[in-house]
Design an enzyme around this catalytic site. Sequence first.
Site, PDB file in Angstrom:
ATOM      1  N   ASP A  67      21.229  -1.784  43.536  1.00  0.00           N
ATOM      2  CA  ASP A  67      20.686  -1.468  44.861  1.00  0.00           C
ATOM      3  C   ASP A  67      19.167  -1.394  44.893  1.00  0.00           C
ATOM      4  O   ASP A  67      18.503  -1.385  43.858  1.00  0.00           O
ATOM      5  CB  ASP A  67      21.311  -0.160  45.391  1.00  0.00           C
ATOM      6  CG  ASP A  67      21.471   0.907  44.309  1.00  0.00           C
ATOM      7  OD1 ASP A  67      20.793   0.801  43.271  1.00  0.00           O
ATOM      8  OD2 ASP A  67      22.262   1.830  44.498  1.00  0.00           O
ATOM      9  N   ASN A 136      28.098  12.716  46.874  1.00  0.00           N
ATOM     10  CA  ASN A 136      29.092  12.441  47.924  1.00  0.00           C
ATOM     11  C   ASN A 136      30.080  11.360  47.506  1.00  0.00           C
ATOM     12  O   ASN A 136      30.849  10.871  48.323  1.00  0.00           O
ATOM     13  CB  ASN A 136      28.382  12.041  49.232  1.00  0.00           C
ATOM     14  CG  ASN A 136      27.586  10.743  49.091  1.00  0.00           C
ATOM     15  OD1 ASN A 136      27.595  10.118  48.035  1.00  0.00           O
ATOM     16  ND2 ASN A 136      26.904  10.352  50.148  1.00  0.00           N
ATOM     17  N   HIS A 138      29.271   8.326  46.280  1.00  0.00           N
ATOM     18  CA  HIS A 138      28.843   6.930  46.402  1.00  0.00           C
ATOM     19  C   HIS A 138      28.693   6.277  45.025  1.00  0.00           C
ATOM     20  O   HIS A 138      28.399   6.942  44.036  1.00  0.00           O
ATOM     21  CB  HIS A 138      27.581   6.779  47.262  1.00  0.00           C
ATOM     22  CG  HIS A 138      26.299   7.259  46.639  1.00  0.00           C
ATOM     23  ND1 HIS A 138      25.272   7.792  47.384  1.00  0.00           N
ATOM     24  CD2 HIS A 138      25.844   7.257  45.359  1.00  0.00           C
ATOM     25  CE1 HIS A 138      24.267   8.100  46.588  1.00  0.00           C
ATOM     26  NE2 HIS A 138      24.577   7.786  45.358  1.00  0.00           N
ATOM     27  N   GLU A 143      28.179   4.196  50.637  1.00  0.00           N
ATOM     28  CA  GLU A 143      28.326   5.566  51.106  1.00  0.00           C
ATOM     29  C   GLU A 143      29.733   5.803  51.657  1.00  0.00           C
ATOM     30  O   GLU A 143      30.433   4.856  52.020  1.00  0.00           O
ATOM     31  CB  GLU A 143      27.291   5.828  52.218  1.00  0.00           C
ATOM     32  CG  GLU A 143      25.834   5.717  51.757  1.00  0.00           C
ATOM     33  CD  GLU A 143      25.331   6.947  51.006  1.00  0.00           C
ATOM     34  OE1 GLU A 143      26.035   7.452  50.118  1.00  0.00           O
ATOM     35  OE2 GLU A 143      24.224   7.407  51.315  1.00  0.00           O
TER      36      GLU A 143
HETATM   37  C1  F6R Z   1      21.500   3.998  41.640  1.00  0.00           C
HETATM   38  C2  F6R Z   1      22.820   4.141  42.219  1.00  0.00           C
HETATM   39  C3  F6R Z   1      23.365   5.477  42.622  1.00  0.00           C
HETATM   40  C4  F6R Z   1      23.258   6.529  41.513  1.00  0.00           C
HETATM   41  C5  F6R Z   1      23.812   7.879  41.989  1.00  0.00           C
HETATM   42  C6  F6R Z   1      23.660   8.960  40.943  1.00  0.00           C
HETATM   43  O1  F6R Z   1      21.219   2.640  41.373  1.00  0.00           O
HETATM   44  O2  F6R Z   1      23.470   3.161  42.393  1.00  0.00           O
HETATM   45  O3  F6R Z   1      24.703   5.319  43.006  1.00  0.00           O
HETATM   46  O4  F6R Z   1      23.967   6.103  40.389  1.00  0.00           O
HETATM   47  O5  F6R Z   1      23.130   8.273  43.139  1.00  0.00           O
HETATM   48  O6  F6R Z   1      22.310   9.192  40.721  1.00  0.00           O
HETATM   49  P1  F6R Z   1      21.814  10.191  39.571  1.00  0.00           P
HETATM   50  O7  F6R Z   1      22.085   9.519  38.278  1.00  0.00           O
HETATM   51  O8  F6R Z   1      20.331  10.331  39.842  1.00  0.00           O
HETATM   52  O9  F6R Z   1      22.579  11.456  39.749  1.00  0.00           O
END
Ligand code: F6R
Length: 241
Positions: A67, A136, A138, A143
């Site tokens: 992303d 959440n 994702h 989302e």
């Molecule tokens: C980032 C991504 C997100 C993260 C998720 C967890 O490229 O795709 O889905 O993996 O938000 O983020 P952290 O590791 O910061 O808790």
Amino acid sequence: MRIIKASDYNDLSRKAANIIGAQVIQNPRSVLGLATGSTPLGTYRQLIERFETGDLDFLDVSSINLDEYVGLGPGDPQSYRYFMNHNLFMHINIKPENTHVPNGLEANEKAECARYENLISQNGGIDLQLLGIGLNGHIGFNEPGAEFVSSTNCVALTESTIQANSRFFADMSCVPTRAYTMGMRAIMHAARILIIVSGANKARIVKEAFYGPVVPAVPASILQLHPNVTLIGDAEALSLL
Ligand code: F6R
């Protein structure tokens, strides 16, 4: 699903790097699906160390990131392209032209989604997809919603995600509200999935995602349907399983 309990974050990072490293050794032309965020930082440090000691070679590896924020370019320290360059790519011998992140500066959302989707198929899909999980549920920036979205899309980030991401920005008004994300089809078509989770604040969502119903309200729950998922978590993140 295979669940591997790590003793702490460092152990988690080493174990994740072992799996990614084995993938690269077994197939030097691997296509790695990569994630940003806090959780993979230790894994990337481990991969860099292994490259420096000569144990890993990324010359023929390609990468496709999950992303990118809409509106942020490679020079913006908050962009995911910048994150990947500085936390991994600049420190290993992967060819820059073989690394792919959605182009946050492309204003034509439809064109960028189509380009990225094409690029994933031109690369023959993903051999190993590394994932984190949002509070959440994702994965990527898919989302919670009414349905699982299959292809690369441009999403409005939820309030919970904007809150969680604000820790990296000067103030809330600077946090992007839209992002490009790989869709569920490319993630679910990856030959293998490695999901890493750390910390007590992830315990509830880990339980919901992997032991609850498969529903688009918890996007990561779709991984229950994938035949080759490895979950590595520290004791805190796995405490409710
Ligand atoms: C980032 C991504 C997100 C993260 C998720 C967890 O490229 O795709 O889905 O993996 O938000 O983020 P952290 O590791 O910061 O808790």
